[in-house]
Design an enzyme around this catalytic site. Structure first.
Site, PDB file in Angstrom:
ATOM      1  N   ARG A   1      -3.104  -5.456   8.246  1.00  0.00           N
ATOM      2  CA  ARG A   1      -4.198  -4.548   8.622  1.00  0.00           C
ATOM      3  C   ARG A   1      -5.343  -5.309   9.286  1.00  0.00           C
ATOM      4  O   ARG A   1      -6.003  -4.806  10.201  1.00  0.00           O
ATOM      5  CB  ARG A   1      -4.730  -3.835   7.384  1.00  0.00           C
ATOM      6  CG  ARG A   1      -3.874  -2.698   6.892  1.00  0.00           C
ATOM      7  CD  ARG A   1      -4.488  -2.037   5.682  1.00  0.00           C
ATOM      8  NE  ARG A   1      -4.440  -2.877   4.500  1.00  0.00           N
ATOM      9  CZ  ARG A   1      -5.096  -2.610   3.370  1.00  0.00           C
ATOM     10  NH1 ARG A   1      -5.864  -1.546   3.280  1.00  0.00           N
ATOM     11  NH2 ARG A   1      -4.980  -3.400   2.321  1.00  0.00           N
TER      12      ARG A   1
ATOM     13  N   TYR B   1       7.088  -8.650   8.338  1.00  0.00           N
ATOM     14  CA  TYR B   1       6.735  -7.237   8.470  1.00  0.00           C
ATOM     15  C   TYR B   1       7.053  -6.731   9.878  1.00  0.00           C
ATOM     16  O   TYR B   1       6.979  -7.481  10.855  1.00  0.00           O
ATOM     17  CB  TYR B   1       5.231  -7.028   8.246  1.00  0.00           C
ATOM     18  CG  TYR B   1       4.711  -7.441   6.902  1.00  0.00           C
ATOM     19  CD1 TYR B   1       4.567  -6.505   5.874  1.00  0.00           C
ATOM     20  CD2 TYR B   1       4.329  -8.759   6.653  1.00  0.00           C
ATOM     21  CE1 TYR B   1       4.058  -6.882   4.636  1.00  0.00           C
ATOM     22  CE2 TYR B   1       3.832  -9.134   5.414  1.00  0.00           C
ATOM     23  CZ  TYR B   1       3.695  -8.193   4.417  1.00  0.00           C
ATOM     24  OH  TYR B   1       3.203  -8.582   3.188  1.00  0.00           O
TER      25      TYR B   1
ATOM     26  N   ASP C   1      -6.402   0.981   8.150  1.00  0.00           N
ATOM     27  CA  ASP C   1      -5.106   1.625   8.342  1.00  0.00           C
ATOM     28  C   ASP C   1      -5.303   3.129   8.473  1.00  0.00           C
ATOM     29  O   ASP C   1      -6.432   3.637   8.422  1.00  0.00           O
ATOM     30  CB  ASP C   1      -4.118   1.270   7.223  1.00  0.00           C
ATOM     31  CG  ASP C   1      -4.527   1.790   5.845  1.00  0.00           C
ATOM     32  OD1 ASP C   1      -5.416   2.673   5.759  1.00  0.00           O
ATOM     33  OD2 ASP C   1      -3.961   1.318   4.848  1.00  0.00           O
TER      34      ASP C   1
ATOM     35  N   ASP D   1       0.839  -1.193   0.000  1.00  0.00           N
ATOM     36  CA  ASP D   1       0.000   0.000   0.000  1.00  0.00           C
ATOM     37  C   ASP D   1       0.880   1.252   0.000  1.00  0.00           C
ATOM     38  O   ASP D   1       2.036   1.210   0.443  1.00  0.00           O
ATOM     39  CB  ASP D   1      -0.896   0.010   1.232  1.00  0.00           C
ATOM     40  CG  ASP D   1      -1.874  -1.154   1.238  1.00  0.00           C
ATOM     41  OD1 ASP D   1      -2.353  -1.518   0.155  1.00  0.00           O
ATOM     42  OD2 ASP D   1      -2.147  -1.695   2.329  1.00  0.00           O
TER      43      ASP D   1
END
Length: 292
Positions: free
Chosen positions: A182, A68, A82, A40
Site C-alpha cells: 500500500r 505479491y 487502499d 488485510d
C-alpha cells in the site's frame, strides 16, 4: 493429541486473518493456532497458519521473503492507502506518460526507508496504529528500512470515471518482510503528483510456501491439509540430521560443535524436528527448541 504443523491457506477477500485462524482452530480442534503476517480483509492469497508447536515457527517465518500481485490506482489517494479507505478527489491522469510511471515505480526497488501506512498493525506506545486512527488520533509513523528485491510492471491501463481518467498499474513485487505494498502505491502516486492507492492485493508466497501449496477454506473443510512440522521446517530452513549424541544434547538445549551459516533446523536420526540453531562462531547455539 492434535498434530503440529502448518496450514497454508489461500485467504479469500472480505475476511480478516483472525477469522481464518478461528476457522482453522475449529478444523484442528485446538486453540493453539496463529498466523505469520497479517493480510488485510481486502487482500487474498497465502496466509501461513501454525498449529500447536508450529506456532513457535511463525515468528521465524515472518522474517522471510514475500511476494505479491497488486493493482495500483493512480489519480486518487486514500485515507488507508487502499480501496477500503476514504477516497480523495480524483486527479486526471490522461496526460501521465507510461514511461514516467514506470520510471517512478523503478525508484521503489532496492533498500528503502518506507513510512508504513497509518492503519498498520504497528504498535505506538502499546496501541495498534490502526486503532489510534479509528479513535480519531493523528498517527505519524517513522520510516523503516525495507528491501524490494523486484518490482515488475505487467500493464498500464486507463480507467474512465466520469469526466476523469485514472490509471491502473498491475505489478508483481518480491520484497522483505515488513514491506507495505500500500505504501508503494501511495508513494508512487505522491511522486507523480496525482495520488495513489491499492485496489487489489494478492500474496503469492511467504518464504517457500506459495499458492501451489495453499488451500481455500472450503477445501480445508473437506480435507484438512496439515503440513507436518518436520516437513515445514525442512522447507523453510537449511537442515542438518544429527547423530544420537548431538540429538540428545539438543534436547537439553546445549550448544553444538556444528558449523552453520544461517538459522538451521536440526533433526534426530529418526527425522524428528528438534530445534532451530543459530551460528555462534565455529559452533551453534539453540534459537528455539521444540522438544523436551
Amino acid at each position: 493429541m492434535t498434530s503440529s504443523g502448518l496450514v497454508v491457506v489461500d485467504k479469500p477477500a472480505g475476511i480478516t486473518s483472525h477469522a481464518v485462524v478461528s476457522r482453522v482452530r475449529r478444523l484442528a480442534g485446538t486453540r493453539k493456532v496463529g498466523h505469520a503476517g497479517t493480510l488485510d480483509p481486502m487482500a487474498t492469497g497465502v496466509l501461513v497458519v501454525g498449529v500447536e508447536r508450529a506456532t513457535r515457527l511463525l515468528g521465524h517465518l515472518m522474517l522471510t521473503e514475500k511476494a505479491y500481485d497488486a493493482t495500483v490506482r493512480l489519480g486518487q489517494a486514500s485515507s488507508t492507502d487502499d480501496a477500503e479507505g476514504e477516497l480523495g478527489e480524483p486527479a486526471d491522469t490522461s496526460g501521465l506518460d507510461e514511461s514516467r510511471i514506470r520510471s517512478v515505480l523503478a525508484t521503489q526497488v532496492g533498500d528503502l526507508l518506507q513510512v508504513p501506512t497509518a492503519v498498520s498493525a504497528i504498535k505506538v506506545d502499546g496501541k495498534r496504529a490502526y486503532q489510534r486512527v479509528r479513535d480519531g488520533e493523528d498517527v505519524a509513523l517513522e520510516a523503516r528500512p525495507v528491501t524490494v528485491h523486484e518490482l515488475v510492471v505487467h500493464g498500464v491501463r486507463r480507467v474512465a470515471t466520469g469526466s476523469t481518467t485514472l490509471t491502473d498499474v498491475d505489478i508483481s513485487v518480491r520484497c522483505s518482510s515488513g514491506t507495505y505494498i500500500r505504501a508503494i502505491a501511495r508513494d508512487t502516486g505522491g511522486a507523480l503528483g496525482v495520488g495513489g492507492h491499492l485496489t487489489a492485493l494478492r500474496r503469492t508466497s511467504v518464504g517457500p510456501y506459495d499458492l501451489s501449496t495453499a488451500h481455500t477454506l472450503e477445501e480445508l473443510a473437506d480435507d484438512y491439509a496439515l503440513l507436518p512440522i518436520a516437513d515445514a521446517a525442512r522447507a523453510a530452513f537449511p537442515s542438518v540430521d544429527l547423530g544420537p549424541d548431538d540429538a540428545q544434547a539438543v534436547r537439553y538445549g546445549r550448544p553444538l560443535d556444528l558449523a552453520i551459516t544461517a538459522l538451521t533446523a536440526v533433526f534426530d536420526p529418526d527425522g524428528e524436528f528438534l530445534a532451530l540453531y543459530r551460528p555462534d562462531g565455529a559452533s551453534a547455539r539453540p534459537e528455539a527448541v521444540f522438544v523436551g
